[in-house]
Scaffold this active site. Sequence first.
Site, PDB file in Angstrom:
ATOM      1  N   SER A 107      11.231   6.756  65.131  1.00 25.31           N
ATOM      2  CA  SER A 107      10.422   5.691  64.539  1.00 25.31           C
ATOM      3  C   SER A 107       9.472   6.268  63.500  1.00 25.31           C
ATOM      4  CB  SER A 107       9.607   5.018  65.646  1.00 25.31           C
ATOM      5  OG  SER A 107       8.591   4.208  65.094  1.00 25.31           O
ATOM      6  N   TYR A 130       9.950   1.602  57.392  1.00 23.98           N
ATOM      7  CA  TYR A 130       9.558   0.334  56.777  1.00 23.98           C
ATOM      8  C   TYR A 130       9.330   0.626  55.304  1.00 23.98           C
ATOM      9  CZ  TYR A 130       8.452  -1.154  61.545  1.00 23.98           C
ATOM     10  OH  TYR A 130       8.521  -1.479  62.864  1.00 23.98           O
ATOM     11  N   THR A 156      14.042  -1.136  58.718  1.00 27.49           N
ATOM     12  CA  THR A 156      13.745  -2.318  59.528  1.00 27.49           C
ATOM     13  C   THR A 156      13.369  -3.468  58.595  1.00 27.49           C
ATOM     14  OG1 THR A 156      12.994  -0.953  61.354  1.00 27.49           O
ATOM     15  CG2 THR A 156      12.258  -3.248  61.355  1.00 27.49           C
ATOM     16  N   LYS A 231      18.450  -2.708  59.525  1.00 29.34           N
ATOM     17  CA  LYS A 231      18.216  -3.012  60.940  1.00 29.34           C
ATOM     18  C   LYS A 231      17.429  -4.310  61.079  1.00 29.34           C
ATOM     19  CE  LYS A 231      15.804  -1.133  64.986  1.00 29.34           C
ATOM     20  NZ  LYS A 231      14.540  -1.890  64.977  1.00 29.34           N
ATOM     21  N   HIS A 255      14.633  -6.797  67.078  1.00 28.40           N
ATOM     22  CA  HIS A 255      13.438  -5.966  67.262  1.00 28.40           C
ATOM     23  C   HIS A 255      12.997  -5.971  68.727  1.00 28.40           C
ATOM     24  CE1 HIS A 255      10.266  -4.060  64.539  1.00 28.40           C
ATOM     25  NE2 HIS A 255       9.822  -3.819  65.758  1.00 28.40           N
TER      26      HIS A 255
END
Length: 370
Positions: A107, A130, A156, A231, A255
């Site tokens: 992440s 992100y 994402t 994603k 998510h």
Amino acid sequence: MGEITNVTEYQAIAKQKLPKMVYDYYASGAEDEWTLAENRNAFSRILFRPRILIDVSRIDMTTTILGFKISMPIMIAPTAMQKMAHPEGEYATARAASAAGTIMTLSSWATSSVEEVASTGPGIRFFQIYVFRDRNIVAQFVRRAERAGFKAMALTVDLPRGGRREADIKNRFTLPPFLTLKNFEGLDLGKMDKADDSGLISYAAGQTDRTLTWKDFKWLQTITSMPILVKGVLTAEDARIAVQNGAAGIIVSNHGARQLDYVPATIMALEEVVKAAQGRVPVFLDGGVRRGTDVFKALALGASGIFIGRPVVFSLAAEGEAGVRKVLQMLREEFELTMALSGCRSLSEITRNHIVTDWDVPRLLPPARL
Ligand code: GLV
């Protein structure tokens, strides 16, 4: 409790062990948590059509993802701040993934940096990202991930704003003071007060960009040679656009039910996305996978692999690296058993005919009330 015999059992142990604020952060979903329950429940709407009298003495679960050979189609999803679960956090997860011969996705909100994770040893790793408001930060993230040997990015796309997670609101969730979002450390963050970690988390949250569009996805492609997975796709419409825009793959994800509540379970959305992708890019799934049978069902509906999120943080909380290893091992064994009992010797033998879903049977009558 006796010996742990399935992945789900780790959740209760994590709940006992972790501070409430931390457990709730990992466990909770958005608003009514309808989608959270549905991500699990929907798997029960898919049943098997097993084939018999096939020699299943040898089962091959290996597969190739974006050109990387892995031991099984079970990979690790990005989950934020794993050091809240266990002091070894992302290191433990990285080691467990490598030992299992599978992929870990780190992440960008990790409590370990890309360099630190790389230093745990060899492994195939993807980096979740992100597109932050400050594109300079994104560029720095990408460069560091490339240099640290990460192989792909997972962008994402379902978080133009944070979902409403009421447990976090009640608990006034904040990163414990002894931890930090390590990938933001050492970056040129402009005016931010770097000495203050709670400042860092609100800074990172403030970097969520509501203006994001496919143009930004195209831009991201221009600053990296790494393949980019999209994603957070749940519809055929977006799957088509993702393919047109050069996505290397699609992850069907809601998510972990933490964003928009009342979206379908990912296993329900999967087939529509697979059909729209027309085999041009691989489609993956995360959300609710807790059993080897779930993995098989996703593959039968056309997924090339699945990712697990919460089982990793819960097992990490319970037993650190050993827990994550055990989760991967249990899922591997269950998946292998499911293949054997369905008469499939390799992933290519898993077909749509090995399952039947609720939506295959035309409903002439309303469902019986039990
Ligand atoms: C972060 O993306 C989270 O869902 O916690």
